[in-house]
Design an enzyme around this catalytic site. Structure first.
Site, short mmCIF file in Angstrom:
data_model
loop_
_atom_site.label_atom_id
_atom_site.label_comp_id
_atom_site.label_asym_id
_atom_site.label_seq_id
_atom_site.Cartn_x
_atom_site.Cartn_y
_atom_site.Cartn_z
N GLU A 133 40.47 -54.61 37.99
CA GLU A 133 41.52 -53.28 38.36
C GLU A 133 40.86 -51.97 38.72
O GLU A 133 40.17 -51.78 37.79
CB GLU A 133 42.73 -53.22 37.43
CG GLU A 133 43.55 -54.80 37.18
CD GLU A 133 44.73 -54.80 36.54
OE1 GLU A 133 45.45 -55.41 36.26
OE2 GLU A 133 45.19 -53.60 35.98
N CYS B 109 39.68 -44.21 39.04
CA CYS B 109 39.47 -45.09 37.65
C CYS B 109 38.94 -46.42 38.00
O CYS B 109 39.63 -47.21 38.51
CB CYS B 109 40.80 -44.88 36.89
SG CYS B 109 40.56 -45.67 35.51
N CYS C 182 39.10 -56.92 27.35
CA CYS C 182 38.37 -55.95 26.32
C CYS C 182 38.36 -56.56 25.13
O CYS C 182 39.34 -57.23 24.83
CB CYS C 182 39.13 -54.49 26.59
SG CYS C 182 38.18 -53.20 25.62
N CYS D 285 42.33 -52.53 20.68
CA CYS D 285 43.06 -51.45 20.48
C CYS D 285 44.76 -51.81 20.39
O CYS D 285 45.31 -52.43 21.47
CB CYS D 285 43.02 -50.24 21.13
SG CYS D 285 41.25 -49.57 21.19
N CYS E 237 47.34 -50.80 23.51
CA CYS E 237 46.75 -51.00 24.83
C CYS E 237 46.83 -52.16 25.33
O CYS E 237 46.65 -53.22 24.72
CB CYS E 237 45.44 -50.62 24.87
SG CYS E 237 44.28 -50.74 26.56
N CYS F 181 47.39 -45.19 32.11
CA CYS F 181 46.60 -45.35 31.04
C CYS F 181 46.95 -46.60 30.17
O CYS F 181 48.02 -46.43 29.72
CB CYS F 181 46.12 -44.25 30.16
SG CYS F 181 45.76 -42.72 31.15
N1 SAH Z 1 37.67 -48.56 26.37
C1 SAH Z 1 37.43 -47.32 26.72
C2 SAH Z 1 37.52 -47.03 28.28
C3 SAH Z 1 39.26 -46.99 28.52
S1 SAH Z 1 39.89 -45.45 28.85
C4 SAH Z 1 38.25 -46.21 26.16
O1 SAH Z 1 39.00 -46.80 25.03
O2 SAH Z 1 37.93 -45.15 25.97
C5 SAH Z 1 41.64 -45.69 28.80
C6 SAH Z 1 42.26 -44.75 27.92
O3 SAH Z 1 43.69 -44.91 27.84
C7 SAH Z 1 41.79 -44.67 26.30
O4 SAH Z 1 41.72 -43.41 25.84
C8 SAH Z 1 42.81 -45.43 25.84
O5 SAH Z 1 42.82 -45.40 24.50
C9 SAH Z 1 44.05 -44.95 26.40
N2 SAH Z 1 45.14 -45.98 26.30
C10 SAH Z 1 45.26 -47.12 26.00
N3 SAH Z 1 46.56 -47.39 26.05
C11 SAH Z 1 47.18 -46.74 26.10
C12 SAH Z 1 48.63 -46.54 26.30
N4 SAH Z 1 49.43 -47.51 26.32
N5 SAH Z 1 49.22 -45.30 26.65
C13 SAH Z 1 48.31 -44.28 26.85
N6 SAH Z 1 47.12 -44.39 26.64
C14 SAH Z 1 46.56 -45.28 26.59
#
Ligand code: SAH
Length: 360
Positions: free
Chosen positions: A104, A117, A124, A128, A131, A347
């Site tokens: 994506e 992006c 992944c 987390c 996410c 995000c």
């Molecule tokens: N793995 C790397 C790159 C992904 S960046 C990282 O985590 O930094 C994507 C960003 O979106 C990260 O900061 C992640 O924590 C955030 N993110 C993930 N799920 C989200 C959600 N449901 N709402 C808002 N931000 C989220």
């Protein structure tokens, strides 16, 4: 520049891909095969500067060379499987790799810039808990060519005179767990004879794989973004399981030392605000102290909900109060507006419908 639909369909191939090679290495390889080094530059100019990927159209190469290249190399590895356009102009693409993996990318047009992006892995491994990608689990790393090709395919969707001005490695996957491919992709993006992007227009986001941060920044003076999301190890352990291996104190200590590696560039901290989890005023009050000594900008992202997650964003009033504490303490803080959430492109919403898990 070529448009997105002008490309012929993709065939499976085990030939090496030109987009896996930073220009210096392509030159070396060509020389090793008895070709003059400048051929590498000519071909890179066709592919990256003019968007031409068919050897037959590379008119400054003689016919024998075009045929040889055609037999030995491939140029393309992704096809656009699906495009979704948000009412706010954001475009989410699902790109199909030759093994069927779905990747994506999200294009985000804004008034003064157009940000792309891109993803670095299929799924992944970081898991987390808030996410959607994390819920999918890990399938595989992307190749350099697959990372670079996201830029090639997506820029063909941008209407001239606009062009992609910024690239963020914030799609699916943890970039620092695919450092070799990510480094080579960055080398291709910033090379003056390929994309010629300014390093400061590229941002790589990580959950904080400590030993990989300095090697990443040694590739080019790009921006580093760090997914912080909490002010205590107790809460960060719960949101970002990797915190148990690399806890907050160690992460922030390393970032404090970074100055020599990445002079004058601030670290961009991402902080996803989740109601009742990390959004208290005590959290807000702790942040300035935690980040002291690190030139930084803090990016607050209200949690983008997705099916399968119990977490919610805080109320507007709570977000406001949080922001005010930080601004009052003199921090540079921004609120990231959710873009493309009507198409599952915001995000943390990147997750493929087909997999059935946490559909975006
Ligand atoms: N793995 C790397 C790159 C992904 S960046 C990282 O985590 O930094 C994507 C960003 O979106 C990260 O900061 C992640 O924590 C955030 N993110 C993930 N799920 C989200 C959600 N449901 N709402 C808002 N931000 C989220």
């Amino acid at each position: 520049m070529r448009r997105a639909n002008d490309y012929p369909p993709l065939a499976m191939s085990d030939r090496p891909n030109l987009k896996d090679y930073p220009l210096e290495r392509l030159r070396e390889r060509f020389v090793g095969e008895g070709l003059p080094a400048y051929r590498a530059e000519q071909i890179a100019a066709w592919i990256y500067q003019r968007g031409v990927e068919d050897f037959a159209e590379m008119s400054d190469l003689d016919r024998a060379l075009r045929e040889r290249l055609q037999a030995d190399w491939q140029v393309r590895c992704l096809e656009i499987e699906r495009l979704d356009r948000s009412s706010d102009g954001t475009v989410k693409a699902i790109l199909l790799a030759s093994d069927g993996a779905q990747i994506e990318s999200v294009l985000i047009p804004e008034v003064d810039r157009t940000t792309l992006c891109i993803s670095t892995q299929v799924g992944c491994a970081m898991a987390c808990t808030f996410c959607a990608t994390g819920a999918l689990g890990f399938a595989r790393n992307l190749t350099t060519a697959e990372i670079v090709e996201q830029v090639c395919r997506m820029r063909a969707l941008v209407e001239e005179p606009r062009k992609i001005t910024n690239i963020v490695f914030m799609g699916m996957g943890e970039p620092l767990l695919n450092l070799r491919a990510v480094s080579d992709a960055i080398a291709i993006l910033v090379h003056p004879k390929t994309f010629a992007m300014a390093p400061r227009r590229i941002t790589v986001s990580t959950v904080g794989i400590l030993p990989k941060i300095e090697p990443l920044l040694a590739v080019a003076p790009i921006n580093l973004a760090v997914s912080l999301h909490a002010t205590t190890d107790r809460v960060r352990d719960q949101l970002v399981p990797l915190n148990r291996r690399y806890p907050l104190g160690a992460l922030l200590d390393l970032l404090r030392e970074l100055d020599q590696v990445n002079p004058r560039r601030p670290v961009f901290f991402e902080y996803t605000l989740i109601e009742g989890v990390n959004d208290t005023l005590e959290d807000a009050r702790r942040l300035p102290g935690l980040l002291r000594g690190i030139p930084s900008k803090l990016n607050l992202i209200p949690m983008n909900p997705h099916p399968g997650s119990v977490y919610r964003p805080p109320s507007e009033a709570a977000i406001d109060a949080f922001l005010r504490v930080l601004a009052g303490a003199g921090m540079t803080v921004t609120l990231r507006r959710s873009r493309g959430d009507d198409i599952g492109a915001a995000c943390g919403q990147l997750a493929l419908r087909r997999t059935g898990a946490a559909a975006a």
